[in-house]
Write a protein that holds these residues in place. Structure first.
Motif, PDB file in Angstrom:
ATOM      1  N   UNK B 275       0.856  -1.015   0.344  1.00  0.00           N
ATOM      2  CA  UNK B 275      -0.160  -0.062  -0.217  1.00  0.00           C
ATOM      3  C   UNK B 275       0.988   1.248   0.010  1.00  0.00           C
ATOM      4  N   UNK B 276       0.155   2.603  -0.600  1.00  0.00           N
ATOM      5  CA  UNK B 276       0.177   3.514  -0.655  1.00  0.00           C
ATOM      6  C   UNK B 276       1.412   3.708   0.532  1.00  0.00           C
ATOM      7  N   UNK B 277       0.928   3.743   2.216  1.00  0.00           N
ATOM      8  CA  UNK B 277       0.650   3.901   2.902  1.00  0.00           C
ATOM      9  C   UNK B 277       2.651   3.606   3.589  1.00  0.00           C
ATOM     10  N   UNK B 278       2.898   2.018   2.961  1.00  0.00           N
ATOM     11  CA  UNK B 278       4.165   2.034   3.846  1.00  0.00           C
ATOM     12  C   UNK B 278       5.232   1.996   2.575  1.00  0.00           C
ATOM     13  N   UNK B 279       4.745   2.333   1.233  1.00  0.00           N
ATOM     14  CA  UNK B 279       5.984   3.628   1.056  1.00  0.00           C
ATOM     15  C   UNK B 279       5.727   4.772   1.128  1.00  0.00           C
ATOM     16  N   UNK B 280       5.252   4.639   2.018  1.00  0.00           N
ATOM     17  CA  UNK B 280       5.601   6.196   2.770  1.00  0.00           C
ATOM     18  C   UNK B 280       6.235   6.226   4.167  1.00  0.00           C
ATOM     19  N   UNK B 282       8.203   4.069   4.809  1.00  0.00           N
ATOM     20  CA  UNK B 282       9.760   2.871   3.965  1.00  0.00           C
ATOM     21  C   UNK B 282      10.859   4.452   3.640  1.00  0.00           C
ATOM     22  N   UNK B 283      10.262   5.693   2.752  1.00  0.00           N
ATOM     23  CA  UNK B 283      10.948   6.634   2.728  1.00  0.00           C
ATOM     24  C   UNK B 283      11.190   7.760   3.417  1.00  0.00           C
ATOM     25  N   UNK B 284      10.130   7.718   4.798  1.00  0.00           N
ATOM     26  CA  UNK B 284      10.184   9.437   5.026  1.00  0.00           C
ATOM     27  C   UNK B 284      11.240   9.722   5.572  1.00  0.00           C
ATOM     28  N   UNK B 285      11.591  10.762   5.099  1.00  0.00           N
ATOM     29  CA  UNK B 285      13.172  11.507   5.909  1.00  0.00           C
ATOM     30  C   UNK B 285      13.766  11.405   4.913  1.00  0.00           C
ATOM     31  N   UNK B 286      14.069  10.366   3.861  1.00  0.00           N
ATOM     32  CA  UNK B 286      15.093  10.243   3.103  1.00  0.00           C
ATOM     33  C   UNK B 286      14.209  10.770   1.225  1.00  0.00           C
ATOM     34  N   UNK B 287      15.060  11.759   0.955  1.00  0.00           N
ATOM     35  CA  UNK B 287      15.428  12.276  -0.196  1.00  0.00           C
ATOM     36  C   UNK B 287      15.028  10.601  -0.815  1.00  0.00           C
ATOM     37  N   UNK B 288      14.165  11.007  -2.314  1.00  0.00           N
ATOM     38  CA  UNK B 288      14.250  10.454  -3.658  1.00  0.00           C
ATOM     39  C   UNK B 288      15.045  10.329  -4.090  1.00  0.00           C
ATOM     40  N   UNK B 289      15.869  11.748  -4.085  1.00  0.00           N
ATOM     41  CA  UNK B 289      16.782  12.400  -5.573  1.00  0.00           C
ATOM     42  C   UNK B 289      18.174  11.590  -5.169  1.00  0.00           C
TER      43      UNK B 289
END
Lengths: 273, 356, 254
Positions: B275-280, B282-289
Motif C-alpha cells: 500500500x501507498x502508506x507503506x511506501x510513505x 519506508x521513505x520517510x525522511x529520505x530524499x528520493x533524489x
C-alpha cells in the motif's frame, strides 16, 4: 556377446584367470560410455560451446566435491540427511509392517483398512507435503513424516502380499502344534514372507531417499537437498552437480547395503529350514 | 552467362551490405527481466525507475513506432532465477539487486552495468505480531527466513556483521519472498528478512518490524542496491536501442527524484500490492533524489566494491571481481547530456560527501 | 487390484466415514485449531466453486495434457532404449551400467539441474515427467524381452526364424505383459512427476495449484480439495491403464 570370451579362451588360460579377464573386459566396456561422455563434457566446457554457468567443466565439479568434503560441509549435511532418513524409515517401516501384517493375517482387518490405505497411497508423497506443513510446520517432524509416509506404503503392501502367499498348510501345521499368534508370526509367517518383506523394505528405503531430497528442496536450512538449493541460489552449478553425485552414491550404497542384508537374512532363513 | 553471374554477385553483395544493417539496427523484441514481483505474484515491482517503466509501459511507448515488441519477465525466483535466464540467453536488458548481479558477473555472465537504479532500499526484519522478540539477539538459534542468493541475503549479512553476529547464529531457512511471508503468517518461521514489501503485512497486522536499516546512519552501506544491465552481446548489436532504453530510464529517474511527484510515485508503486502508506513510511525522511540517482559516481563504485568485499567475506562469492571493467557509463552520460540533466544529480565522492 | 473394484465391500467405508465424522465433529465443536480443521462442507463448497468457475476444468486439462505429453516422451524413450539394450548385448554392456548409475540419483535431485537447463516453464516440466516415466518403462521392457529371449531361444532355432521375424512374432508378443506392466508403472510415476513438476517449477494452471495456494494462504479447504483431486486423477489414470492393459493382452493365449 561372444567374441571376447572366445578370444580369451583361445589363449588357453586357466579358467579362473579367463573369468577375471572377462569381468575386466566387461568393466572396461561399461566404463567406455561414461569416460567418453566425460571427455565430451570437458571438451564442451573448454571450448565454451555451452556457457560454463550452465555446464561447468567436470574438473570444477570434482573440485567442488573435494571442497565439500574437506570443509566438513559434506559430512555435516549428509549426517543430518541420513538421520532424517533413519528416523523416517524406522517410523514408516514399523507402521507399514504392523499394517501389512495385520491386513495379511486377518481378512477382516483388510476389509476395514485396505480401501482407506489405498486412498492414502493414491496421493503421491509431494501431494501430502502442504497438508503436513499446515499441521506440523517445517521442522524436523515434517521431514520424518514425509519420509515415513513414503516408506509405509510399499512396506505394508509387500508385507501383506508376502503373508498372503504363505502356503495355507503352514498355518495348519502351526494350529496343529497349538502355536500362539506371536509364535506363528515369528516361526511360520515371517520366515515364509521374508523375501517379499525384504523387497518391500528395499523399495521403502529407496522411496525414503527420494522423499528426503524432495522435502529438503522445499524448506530446509541444512541437509544434502539444501546444499543443492544453495548451490543454485549462488549460481554455482558445479556445487549442484557435485551434490547430485553424492545423492547418487548414497542411493547406491543404501540400496546395495540392504540387498546384502537381504541376502544374509535369506541364507539364514534357508539354513533354518 | 557472365553478366548473369555478375548480376547475381552484385545483388548478393547489395543484399549482404543492406541486410545486416537492416537486421542489426533493430531487434524484433526486447526481452526485459526483473526479479521483482508484487504481492500475490503480480508481475509488478516497485522502488526504481525500471519498475516505473514497466508499470507505466514507457518502453512499450518508446518502441511502438518501430514495431518492436517489449517482453517483460518477472521472476518469482528473483535474482538467482534471473541469472539462469541470462545464462540461457533469454534476456537482453534487466534490473538486478547487488548480490545476484555480483554473483552472476563473477560466475562469468557477460553483462554491462549501465546505470544505478535504486541505490538504497531499506532492509526489514519482521516477526509475527505476538512474538516476544524485540531485537536481533532474541532471535539467536531461531528460524529466520531469508531469500538466499538475493540482495536481501547480502544486506542481512552486513547487518549481522555489524552486530557481531553471523548467519550461523540463526537457523537460516531459504525461502522466496512469497513463501517467507506466508511462513511468517503461519508462524512456520520466527522471523523473516525482507525488503519494504513486508510493510504491507505489517499494515494487515500479521507482521511486526523489529529491525530496519531505515534509521541507521550508515543505511546506504547496509542497504540493497539495484542496477540495470544489458548483455555484452545485445550492447554490441544494438547500441542505439540500449541508448534509447537508458534515455527512458534516466528521464523517469528524474521524474521520480522530484519531490513534488512523491505522492504520485508512491501511488504508482502501490500497484505492486504494497500500500501507498507503506511506501510513505519506508521513505520517510529520505530524499528520493539521493535514492533514485542513476549516477555511476565514486560513491556508487565504492558501494559496489563494498558489496563485493562483503559477499566475499560471507563466502557467497568465488574469486574476485573487476568492478571497474563492468561499468559502461557511456549511455548514461549521453542521456544526461541530451536531457540537460548534467548537474541534476550531484556526484558524491567515495565517502559519500558532495564533490565540490 | 481389479477384483477389488468389482467386489464392493461396505466394510471398507467404515474407517473413512468414521474419520469424516470425527473431522466434522471436531470442526463443529471446535476441538482443534479452527484453521487446521475446517468443516468438511467447506471443501465441498470450494470444490463446487472451482467447478462452476471453470478453474477445475482448466487445471485438469492442463495437468493431464502435461502428464500425457511427458509420459509419451518418457515411455517412448524407455521402450526404444529398453528394447535396444535387451536385443543388443554390446549396447547393454556399453550403456547398461551407466544407465543404472544415473538411476541412483533420486528423481527430485534432478529438479535444480533441469530448471537451470530448461527454464522453469513447460519444457522443463515435460523433461521432468519424462524422466520420471523413463526408468520403470526401460527396466520392464528390458526384463521382459530378456527373459523371453532366453526361453524362446530354442524355439526360434528349431523353426529357423529370422531376426526380424523372431522379434515381431515371438519376442515382442511374449514380452508384452511385462512391457505393459512397465507402461502402467510409468503412468503412475508420470503422475508423481506431474505433481512434482507443478510443485517445484513455475506456477501455472494445474491440479497442484490449490495445494500450493492453500498452503501459502493457510486455507485447509483448498489443500484438502487439491489432495482429493490429485488422488482421484491418479485413481482414474490407474483404472484406465488397467483396463487398457487387460484389453490389449486379451488376445494372448494363456
Amino acid at each position: 556377446m561372444t567374441s571376447i570370451p572366445r578370444s580369451v579362451s583361445a589363449l588357453r588360460l586357466p579358467p579362473v584367470l579367463a573369468g577375471y579377464l572377462t569381468a575386466l573386459s566387461r568393466g572396461l566396456l561399461a566404463l567406455l560410455l561414461p569416460l567418453g561422455l566425460l571427455l565430451l563434457w570437458q571438451l564442451i566446457a573448454e571450448q565454451q560451446w555451452i556457457s560454463p554457468q550452465l555446464l561447468p567443466p567436470p574438473t570444477q565439479v570434482l573440485d567442488s566435491l573435494l571442497e565439500l568434503y574437506s570443509s566438513g560441509e559434506l559430512a555435516s549435511n549428509l549426517g543430518i540427511s541420513l538421520a532424517r532418513v533413519l528416523w523416517g524409515f524406522a517410523a514408516g517401516s514399523a507402521a507399514g509392517l504392523l499394517l501389512g501384517v495385520a491386513m495379511g493375517l486377518s481378512p477382516r482387518v483388510e476389509a476395514y483398512l485396505l480401501p482407506t490405505f489405498k486412498a492414502i497411497s493414491l496421493v503421491p508423497v509431494i501431494g501430502w507435503v502442504p497438508l503436513f506443513i499446515l499441521f506440523v510446520g517445517i521442522e524436523e517432524s515434517l521431514k520424518v513424516l514425509v519420509i515415513a509416509k513414503a516408506v509405509m506404503v510399499p512396506v505394508a503392501i509387500n508385507a501383506m502380499k508376502g503373508i498372503r502367499n504363505v502356503p495355507v498348510g503352514f498355518f495348519e501345521v502351526a494350529r496343529l502344534y497349538r502355536f500362539s499368534l506371536w509364535r506363528t508370526v515369528r516361526k511360520v509367517v515371517l520366515p515364509a514372507a521374508l523375501p517379499s518383506l525384504a523387497n518391500g523394505l528395499r523399495l521403502g528405503l529407496s522411496n525414503a531417499w527420494m522423499a528426503l531430497v524432495a522435502v529438503e528442496l522445499l524448506a530446509s536450512s541444512e541437509g544434502i537437498g539444501y546444499l543443492m538449493v544453495y548451490g543454485r541460489q549462488l549460481f554455482q552449478l558445479d556445487l549442484v552437480m557435485a551434490t547430485m553425485v553424492v545423492i547418487g552414491v548414497v542411493g547406491l550404497v543404501l540400496d546395495q547395503g540392504l540387498q546384502l542384508l537381504e541376502r544374509h537374512l535369506l541364507t539364514w532363513r534357508n539354513s533354518a529350514y | 552467362m557472365i553478366s548473369l553471374t555478375r548480376r547475381l554477385f552484385l545483388a548478393g553483395l547489395a543484399l549482404a551490405v543492406v541486410a545486416p544493417s537492416f537486421a542489426a539496427d533493430l531487434p524484433k523484441v526486447i526481452r526485459l527481466g526483473s526479479p521483482l514481483v508484487g504481492t500475490g505474484n503480480r508481475p509488478v515491482g516497485a522502488g526504481n525507475s525500471f519498475a516505473n517503466a514497466q508499470i507505466k509501459g514507457l518502453l512499450e511507448q518508446e518502441f511502438q513506432k518501430d514495431g518492436i515488441k517489449i517482453e517483460w519477465n518477472n521472476f518469482r525466483g528473483a535474482g538467482p532465477a534471473l541469472n539462469e535466464a541470462v545464462a540461457n540467453g533469454l534476456l537482453d536488458v534487466f534490473w538486478e539487486g547487488d548480490l545476484p548481479a555480483i554473483i552472476g558477473k563473477s560466475g562469468g555472465l557477460k553483462t554491462k552495468l549501465l546505470l544505478a537504479n535504486g541505490r538504497s532500499s531499506n532492509l526489514y526484519l519482521a516477526v509475527p505480531p505476538d512474538s516476544p522478540v524485540k531485537s536481533l539477539d532474541d532471535l539467536k538459534g531461531k528460524k529466520v527466513a531469508v531469500f538466499k542468493g538475493t540482495a536481501v541475503q547480502l544486506a542481512a549479512g552486513k547487518v549481522y556483521a555489524k552486530h557481531g553476529l553471523s548467519e550461523r547464529d540463526f537457523k537460516s531457512i531459504n525461502m522466496d519472498t512469497a513463501t517467507g511471508n506466508a511462513a511468517l503468517t503461519t508462524k512456520d518461521v520466527d522471523a523473516v528478512w525482507s525488503s519494504s514489501n513486508i510493510l504491507s503485512l505489517e499494515d494487515r497486522g500479521v507482521a511486526r518490524v523489529v529491525y530496519s536499516t531505515r534509521k541507521d546512519p550508515q543505511a546506504q552501506s547496509l542497504n540493497m542496491q539495484g542496477y540495470v544491465f544489458t548483455t555484452e552481446e545485445f550492447e554490441k548489436k544494438y547500441p542505439e536501442v540500449v541508448q534509447r532504453i537508458v534515455n527512458v530510464l534516466v528521464k523517469e529517474a528524474a521524474w521520480a527524484s522530484d519531490d513534488k511527484n512523491r505522492n504520485a510515485l508512491f501511488q504508482l508503486w502501490a500497484k505492486s500490492g504494497t500500500p501507498f502508506s507503506a511506501f510513505k513510511r519506508d521513505a520517510e525522511g529520505i530524499s528520493q533524489k539521493e535514492v533514485q540517482s542513476p549516477l555511476l559516481d565514486e560513491y556508487f563504485v565504492a558501494l559496489v566494491r563494498n558489496s563485493v568485499t562483503e559477499a566475499q567475506k560471507l563466502k557467497l562469492l568465488r574469486g574476485n571481481l573487476d568492478v571497474q571493467g563492468w561499468f559502461e557509463p557511456k549511455y548514461l552520460n549521453n542521456a544526461l547530456k541530451s536531457q540537460g540533466l548534467d548537474n541534476y544529480w550531484k556526484p558524491l565522492d567515495a565517502k559519500g560527501n558532495a564533490k565540490l | 487390484m481389479s477384483q477389488n473394484i468389482s467386489k464392493f465391500d461396505p466394510r471398507g467405508l467404515v474407517v473413512p466415514l468414521l474419520l469424516i465424522a470425527l473431522w466434522w465433529a471436531s470442526a463443529h465443536w471446535g476441538w482443534a485449531d479452527t484453521r487446521l480443521v475446517v468443516p468438511p462442507l467447506d471443501v465441498v463448497a470450494y470444490a463446487r466453486e472451482q467447478f462452476v468457475s471453470g478453474e477445475l476444468a482448466l487445471g485438469l486439462v492442463a495437468s493431464l495434457a502435461r502428464d500425457l505429453a511427458g509420459f509419451a516422451i518418457g515411455a517412448g524413450a524407455g521402450l526404444v532404449i529398453g528394447a535396444l539394450l535387451a536385443l543388443s548385448p554390446l549396447t547393454d554392456r556399453l550403456a547398461g551400467p551407466s544407465l543404472h548409475a544415473v538411476k541412483q540419483v533420486a528423481l527430485f535431485a534432478w529438479i535444480p539441474l533441469i530448471s537451470v537447463w530448461f527454464g522453469q516453464g513447460e519444457p522443463a516440466k515435460l523433461v521432468f515427467i519424462a524422466l520420471a516415466t523413463f526408468y520403470p518403462v526401460l527396466f520392464n521392457t528390458y526384463e521382459g524381452i530378456k527373459s523371453v529371449r532366453r526361453e524362446l531361444a530354442e524355439v526360434t532355432r528349431v523353426f529357423g526364424f529370422g531376426r526380424r521375424q523372431t522379434l515381431l512374432r515371438l519376442v515382442l508378443p511374449a514380452a508384452s505383459p511385462q512391457i505393459f506392466a512397465g507402461l502402467h508403472l510409468g503412468l503412475i510415476y508420470s503422475w508423481l512427476g506431474t505433481i512434482g513438476a507443478e510443485y517445484y517449477l513455475k506456477v501455472a494452471p494445474g491440479v497442484s495449484t490449490p495445494l500450493i495456494d492453500g498452503r501459502e494462504h493457510f486455507e485447509m479447504a483448498r489443500v484438502l480439495y487439491g489432495m482429493v483431486l490429485i488422488g482421484l486423477v491418479g485413481a482414474l489414470l490407474n483404472a484406465v491403464a488397467t483396463r487398457l492393459e487387460q484389453r490389449t493382452l486379451r488376445w494372448r493365449p494363456r
